[in-house]
Design a protein around this motif. Structure first.
Motif, mmCIF file in Angstrom:
data_model
loop_
_atom_site.group_PDB
_atom_site.id
_atom_site.type_symbol
_atom_site.label_atom_id
_atom_site.label_comp_id
_atom_site.label_asym_id
_atom_site.label_seq_id
_atom_site.Cartn_x
_atom_site.Cartn_y
_atom_site.Cartn_z
ATOM 1 N N GLU A 96 100.107 -0.363 18.856
ATOM 2 C CA GLU A 96 101.333 -1.239 19.214
ATOM 3 C C GLU A 96 101.507 -2.209 17.879
ATOM 4 O O GLU A 96 102.666 -2.609 17.947
ATOM 5 C CB GLU A 96 100.937 -2.145 20.337
ATOM 6 C CG GLU A 96 100.812 -1.446 21.569
ATOM 7 C CD GLU A 96 100.735 -2.212 22.814
ATOM 8 O OE1 GLU A 96 101.118 -3.322 22.677
ATOM 9 O OE2 GLU A 96 100.854 -1.794 23.923
ATOM 10 N N PHE A 97 100.572 -2.313 17.053
ATOM 11 C CA PHE A 97 100.857 -3.367 16.016
ATOM 12 C C PHE A 97 101.754 -2.645 14.990
ATOM 13 O O PHE A 97 102.435 -3.165 13.967
ATOM 14 C CB PHE A 97 99.554 -3.627 15.359
ATOM 15 C CG PHE A 97 99.443 -4.472 14.136
ATOM 16 C CD1 PHE A 97 99.794 -5.940 14.407
ATOM 17 C CD2 PHE A 97 99.053 -4.088 12.806
ATOM 18 C CE1 PHE A 97 100.049 -6.848 13.097
ATOM 19 C CE2 PHE A 97 99.291 -4.809 11.743
ATOM 20 C CZ PHE A 97 99.702 -6.246 11.866
ATOM 21 N N GLU A 98 101.884 -1.124 14.979
ATOM 22 C CA GLU A 98 102.467 -0.562 13.885
ATOM 23 C C GLU A 98 104.020 -1.107 13.942
ATOM 24 O O GLU A 98 104.608 -0.900 12.905
ATOM 25 C CB GLU A 98 102.298 0.790 14.071
ATOM 26 C CG GLU A 98 101.246 1.624 13.742
ATOM 27 C CD GLU A 98 101.076 1.424 12.095
ATOM 28 O OE1 GLU A 98 102.022 1.526 11.525
ATOM 29 O OE2 GLU A 98 99.873 1.150 11.599
ATOM 30 N N SER A 99 104.303 -1.491 15.096
ATOM 31 C CA SER A 99 105.868 -1.692 15.123
ATOM 32 C C SER A 99 106.356 -3.267 14.384
ATOM 33 O O SER A 99 107.145 -3.319 14.199
ATOM 34 C CB SER A 99 106.307 -1.770 16.655
ATOM 35 O OG SER A 99 105.434 -2.783 17.341
ATOM 36 N N ILE A 100 105.274 -4.061 14.181
ATOM 37 C CA ILE A 100 105.320 -5.197 13.392
ATOM 38 C C ILE A 100 104.826 -5.479 12.337
ATOM 39 O O ILE A 100 105.162 -6.394 11.567
ATOM 40 C CB ILE A 100 105.459 -6.280 14.594
ATOM 41 C CG1 ILE A 100 103.666 -6.523 14.649
ATOM 42 C CG2 ILE A 100 105.984 -6.386 15.704
ATOM 43 C CD1 ILE A 100 103.178 -7.747 15.327
ATOM 44 N N SER A 101 103.945 -4.318 11.788
ATOM 45 C CA SER A 101 102.968 -4.308 10.609
ATOM 46 C C SER A 101 103.727 -4.887 9.390
ATOM 47 O O SER A 101 103.123 -5.652 8.441
ATOM 48 C CB SER A 101 102.336 -3.284 10.617
ATOM 49 O OG SER A 101 103.149 -2.043 10.275
ATOM 50 N N LYS A 102 105.096 -4.548 9.131
ATOM 51 C CA LYS A 102 105.645 -4.498 8.031
ATOM 52 C C LYS A 102 106.683 -5.795 8.168
ATOM 53 O O LYS A 102 107.259 -5.975 7.003
ATOM 54 C CB LYS A 102 106.809 -3.406 7.601
ATOM 55 C CG LYS A 102 105.986 -2.011 7.411
ATOM 56 C CD LYS A 102 106.823 -0.884 7.076
ATOM 57 C CE LYS A 102 106.139 0.439 7.162
ATOM 58 N NZ LYS A 102 104.688 0.383 6.707
ATOM 59 N N THR A 103 106.500 -6.588 8.782
ATOM 60 C CA THR A 103 107.062 -7.927 9.224
ATOM 61 C C THR A 103 106.517 -9.251 8.829
ATOM 62 O O THR A 103 106.991 -10.342 9.209
ATOM 63 C CB THR A 103 107.974 -8.124 10.368
ATOM 64 O OG1 THR A 103 106.832 -8.173 11.569
ATOM 65 C CG2 THR A 103 109.133 -6.834 10.918
ATOM 66 N N GLY A 104 105.305 -9.010 8.414
ATOM 67 C CA GLY A 104 104.368 -10.229 8.040
ATOM 68 C C GLY A 104 104.645 -10.542 6.770
ATOM 69 O O GLY A 104 105.316 -10.191 5.904
ATOM 70 N N ILE A 105 104.012 -11.993 6.486
ATOM 71 C CA ILE A 105 104.187 -12.359 5.143
ATOM 72 C C ILE A 105 102.812 -12.133 4.498
ATOM 73 O O ILE A 105 101.901 -12.926 4.695
ATOM 74 C CB ILE A 105 104.557 -13.898 5.173
ATOM 75 C CG1 ILE A 105 106.029 -14.184 5.702
ATOM 76 C CG2 ILE A 105 104.498 -14.433 3.704
ATOM 77 C CD1 ILE A 105 106.531 -15.477 6.173
ATOM 78 N N LEU A 106 102.827 -11.432 3.246
ATOM 79 C CA LEU A 106 101.602 -10.980 2.696
ATOM 80 C C LEU A 106 101.047 -12.017 1.498
ATOM 81 O O LEU A 106 102.074 -11.973 0.398
ATOM 82 C CB LEU A 106 101.604 -9.491 2.568
ATOM 83 C CG LEU A 106 100.374 -8.931 1.534
ATOM 84 C CD1 LEU A 106 99.342 -9.064 2.429
ATOM 85 C CD2 LEU A 106 100.796 -7.650 1.090
ATOM 86 N N PHE A 107 99.939 -12.425 1.525
ATOM 87 C CA PHE A 107 99.377 -12.822 0.214
ATOM 88 C C PHE A 107 98.418 -12.065 -0.221
ATOM 89 O O PHE A 107 97.097 -11.851 0.367
ATOM 90 C CB PHE A 107 98.581 -14.265 0.550
ATOM 91 C CG PHE A 107 99.741 -15.385 0.797
ATOM 92 C CD1 PHE A 107 100.107 -16.454 0.101
ATOM 93 C CD2 PHE A 107 100.265 -15.491 2.143
ATOM 94 C CE1 PHE A 107 101.098 -17.566 0.129
ATOM 95 C CE2 PHE A 107 101.449 -16.461 2.340
ATOM 96 C CZ PHE A 107 101.663 -17.539 1.638
ATOM 97 N N ARG A 108 98.771 -11.169 -1.330
ATOM 98 C CA ARG A 108 97.873 -10.299 -1.787
ATOM 99 C C ARG A 108 96.997 -10.707 -2.678
ATOM 100 O O ARG A 108 97.172 -11.333 -3.746
ATOM 101 C CB ARG A 108 98.494 -9.093 -2.343
ATOM 102 C CG ARG A 108 98.074 -7.961 -2.635
ATOM 103 C CD ARG A 108 98.911 -6.644 -3.432
ATOM 104 N NE ARG A 108 99.922 -6.283 -2.360
ATOM 105 C CZ ARG A 108 99.761 -5.307 -1.558
ATOM 106 N NH1 ARG A 108 98.609 -4.770 -1.223
ATOM 107 N NH2 ARG A 108 100.576 -5.183 -0.581
ATOM 108 N N SER A 109 95.658 -10.057 -2.542
ATOM 109 C CA SER A 109 94.418 -10.584 -3.426
ATOM 110 C C SER A 109 94.735 -9.405 -4.612
ATOM 111 O O SER A 109 94.942 -8.297 -4.317
ATOM 112 C CB SER A 109 93.175 -10.425 -2.758
ATOM 113 O OG SER A 109 91.980 -10.094 -3.651
#
Length: 233
Positions: A96-109
């Motif tokens: 179910e997470f797949e549907s929103i996974s690209k809408t997060g705000i990423l702080f990349r290491s």
């Protein structure tokens, strides 16, 4: 039996099976006052597996005389014990997470080894504590990807604040401001906040911060950079 007749027979059986499950599902919801998301035959012979809207798993006997609650464990051939219930919930959560996974705000290491998804509210003390240590998480090879879980409805301050952050052209800067107590100017757009909130509710998240790991495991509350690093390694 010829091939066409066999296909017809299989199709009829499938329809009957679906209708039986639908009827059982309605009875169970009425009798116990619950909302069922899924109901299907389980790995236990003669039992249905039932998943409720608050991510509880029940097992109901096909004769409707017994209901089992709690985790189901499986002992493998090499005597390993697997929590089947948790594995099912993890798989469902990630699907179910797949549907929103690209809408997060990423702080990349810069030396990314893991990605941890964190559901936050800008009014949450421990969310602010996590963000205060964000450079340490990143240094440890853990990228942080934020999702919104406001404590209020769409008319509330936290919802409007989070929506403004996601509507901004500089999301990371707005999160930095909000986590330091500076409320960003309200911006209205078609933000993904409701979809984040819906996913969190369906997944049974109780509050913020809630961490969703890459394997589907959930951690509630604050976890220090050192403890998270140790857990992931």
């Amino acid at each position: 039996m010829n091939l066409n007749l066999m296909r017809w027979f299989i199709a009829i059986c499938a329809v009957i099976s679906v209708n039986v499950l639908a009827n059982e599902r309605i009875k169970l919801e009425e009798n116990f006052g619950i909302k069922i998301l899924e109901m299907e035959p389980s790995r236990i012979a003669d039992f249905y597996r039932v998943i409720t809207d608050d991510q509880q798993i029940l097992y109901m006997s096909t004769d409707k005389r017994f209901i089992l609650t709690g985790p189901l464990f499986k002992i493998t051939n090499d005597n390993q014990v697997i929590n089947v219930t948790q594995e099912i919930l993890k798989e469902k959560r990630l699907s179910e997470f797949e549907s929103i996974s690209k809408t997060g705000i990423l702080f990349r290491s810069r030396n990314e080894r893991f990605v941890v998804n964190i559901f936050i509210d800008t009014d949450c003390f421990y969310c602010k504590k996590i963000h205060h240590h964000i450079e340490k998480y990143l240094t440890n090879g853990v990228s942080i990807r934020y999702f919104a879980l406001p404590s209020e409805t769409h008319n509330g301050r936290s919802f409007r604040t989070l929506s403004s952050i996601w509507c901004s052209n500089d999301q990371k800067h707005k999160i930095n401001l909000a986590m330091s107590g500076i409320i960003p100017t309200y911006i209205e757009c078609s933000s993904p906040i409701l979809s984040h909130q819906d996913f969190a509710v369906r997944s049974g998240f109780k509050g913020t911060p809630t961490l969703l790991l890459e394997d589907g495991q959930v951690i509630e509350g604050f976890i220090s950079p050192s403890k998270l690093h140790k857990l992931l390694n």
